[in-house]
Write an enzyme that holds these catalytic residues in place. Structure first.
Site, PDB file in Angstrom:
ATOM      1  N   GLY A 225      69.202 -55.094  36.158  1.00 13.85           N
ATOM      2  CA  GLY A 225      68.932 -56.161  37.112  1.00 13.85           C
ATOM      3  C   GLY A 225      67.474 -56.211  37.510  1.00 13.85           C
ATOM      4  CB  SER A 226      65.942 -57.400  40.640  1.00 13.46           C
ATOM      5  OG  SER A 226      66.536 -58.681  40.618  1.00 13.46           O
ATOM      6  CB  ILE A 227      64.935 -51.945  39.259  1.00 10.08           C
ATOM      7  CG1 ILE A 227      66.026 -51.601  38.256  1.00 10.08           C
ATOM      8  CG2 ILE A 227      65.434 -51.789  40.671  1.00 10.08           C
ATOM      9  CD1 ILE A 227      66.493 -50.156  38.360  1.00 10.08           C
ATOM     10  CG  PHE A 228      63.818 -54.954  32.992  1.00 13.27           C
ATOM     11  CD1 PHE A 228      63.772 -53.814  32.196  1.00 13.27           C
ATOM     12  CD2 PHE A 228      63.282 -56.127  32.481  1.00 13.27           C
ATOM     13  CE1 PHE A 228      63.203 -53.844  30.922  1.00 13.27           C
ATOM     14  CE2 PHE A 228      62.716 -56.178  31.217  1.00 13.27           C
ATOM     15  CZ  PHE A 228      62.679 -55.023  30.437  1.00 13.27           C
ATOM     16  CE  LYS A 229      63.863 -60.286  39.360  1.00 10.32           C
ATOM     17  NZ  LYS A 229      64.341 -60.791  40.667  1.00 10.32           N
TER      18      LYS A 229
END
Length: 496
Positions: A225-229
């Site tokens: 999810g968003s921690i891959f940002k």
């Protein structure tokens, strides 16, 4: 001597020669294989007649020991803090062999390692009972306990890494299991414990659906999810076309390329005035559409290259002590799939170890260290060191300047954004929240990754909760559920 007797004599001689050749061949070429067989009871009894060496924490606290008992098997393997350290120590069982460190370092623990040959000779001459060597881990007991307590009854994992060396300071997976029954000298107790975990197909007993024997911290890749940002932002900054304060589109919904579908922000609103935002603000509030735009502009090759420099698509823990799974960035996604990959969805998968490595590399001025869990191997005297792990660089994941900008963004997330629950009084913390969707009929995954102190980093942490409540289907869920756990682990390592 008549002819029949000569033939019988020749035949007997050939049989003796064949026997000698066979024995020589077995001793020279098959001995290792035969000794390694799990059903070789002679070898098993010989192992149990020798005191197996302990597994120690970083402060020398033993978490696996052998106690002398009566019976055919002279020593019983015991685990004083069974469930807390089971994913790391594994078990030592005469029915089910070994797992984790008990498997990977069996030769040292059993005393069969070639580096202990001289010690074995001395024991033979002096009549001393042979003993196994010790394995000292990098695990910090305070950090491990904080992670275990923080997860509570949640299904998930926590891992902490020394940002400067790659040493793993905590590794917790829940639900866990008690390895003591598997190490019992009672076959029925061992079988019962095994069936409780793995089931019994012959008797239609299903395995435990929670898979307590899995080490979720390193062996179960999930959508990040968003921690891959963090990876997407790193790729953008490394391209030279963007800075932390670069203004990019951040509309309420992003039109997926080659598709009629749109990607919304969790809030349902735009990420800034006039549908525009800076990359820093997009990171602070975890703006999906802004990072979707970056993903489409950068393309899958750039994203994949950056992900691989952080360790994706290759196996970490190169010494294979714990058989970590490989985190993946997909091959050849199409345009809409690339956009979804940029926000950690589609076929992107990562273990908590991998996401801790991303944070650790950012904290370490862009240099990614090889993670390891064994600090040193000791001789049977439990004092002399026979091998010491030296920190090793895996790659330069990003430049110093990119690391600095990402750190500032992550500090903004904790101080003024979705990661406020990770704040530590008097210590700057850098972090990123995330919530990943997997299927409409299952709860989301709540993530948080961080490091501290942000101005002089020493520890990076990643937390995942596998079954976050439906009310946590936004990045606030990762900040509300996972961030406090990371905070507790960082405080334990920092001693605050």
């Amino acid at each position: 001597m008549n002819s029949p007797i000569r033939r019988v004599s020749a035949g007997c001689l050939l049989l003796v020669l064949a026997l000698l050749v066979n024995i020589t061949y077995i001793q020279a070429f098959w001995s290792d294989e035969l000794n390694a067989r799990g059903d070789n009871r002679r070898v098993t009894i010989a192992e149990y007649a020798r005191e197996r060496g302990p597994i120690l924490l970083a402060d020398d606290t033993p978490v696996a020991v052998s106690t002398e008992v009566d019976g055919d098997f002279q020593f019983l393997r015991e685990y004083p803090e069974g469930r807390l350290y089971a994913p790391i120590t594994g078990y030592y069982s005469y029915l089910y062999q070994r797992s984790a460190i008990e498997r990977a370092q069996n030769e040292v623990l059993s005393g069969e390692d070639d580096r202990m040959f001289v010690r074995r000779l001395i024991d033979l001459v002096t009549g001393e009972e042979p003993k196994g060597g010790a394995v000292k881990l990098t695990i910090d007991p305070a950090a491990q306990q904080a992670a275990y307590d923080g997860l509570g009854d949640n299904k998930g994992a926590v891992i902490a890494i020394d940002t400067r060396t790659g040493a793993i300071l905590a590794m917790v997976s829940k639900p866990s299991y008690d390895p003591n029954p598997l190490a019992s000298h009672s076959p029925s107790e061992q079988r019962e414990a095994w069936i409780d975990i793995h089931g019994d197909a012959d008797n239609d007993i299903p395995p435990d659906p929670d898979k307590p024997a899995d080490n979720r911290a390193i062996a179960q890749p999930l959508p990040p999810g968003s921690i891959f940002k963090l990876v997407t932002a790193a790729a953008a900054l490394e391209s030279g076309d963007y800075e932390a304060d670069s203004v990019i589109p951040g509309p309420a919904r992003y039109q997926l390329p080659l598709s009629e579908r749109t990607l919304p922000n969790q809030s349902g609103e735009a990420c800034g005035s006039n549908d525009q935002t800076t990359i820093t603000n997009a990171m602070r509030i975890s703006c999906n559409t802004a990072f979707a735009y970056l993903g489409e502009e950068l393309g899958d090759d750039v994203l994949r290259d950056q992900a691989e420099r952080f360790g994706f698509n290759s196996q970490p823990l190169t010494n294979e002590d714990l058989r970590a799974a490989t985190s993946r960035f997909p091959d050849d996604p199409d345009a809409p799939q690339t956009v979804l990959s940029a926000i950690g969805q589609f076929d992107v998968t990562a273990t908590p170890l991998q996401m801790a490595m991303v944070s650790a590399a950012i904290a370490n001025d862009g240099v990614l260290m090889d993670p390891y869990v064994i600090q040193e191997l000791r001789a049977p005297d439990l004092v002399s060191t026979i091998e010491q792990t030296e920190p090793e660089e895996l790659s330069r994941a990003i430049s110093n300047d990119t690391a600095r900008q990402l750190t500032e963004m992550m500090v903004e997330v904790v101080e003024n954004g979705t990661g406020s629950n990770a704040q530590i009084s008097g210590i700057p913390v850098a972090g990123k929240t995330g919530t990943a969707q997997s299927a409409p009929d299952r709860p989301p995954y709540a993530w948080f990754t961080s490091f501290a102190p942000a101005d002089e980093p020493s520890v990076a942490v990643a937390v995942v909760i596998e079954e976050a409540p439906d009310t946590a289907r936004s990045d606030i869920g990762g900040g509300r559920l996972a961030a406090p756990i990371a905070k507790a682990v960082m405080e334990a390592v920092l001693g605050v």
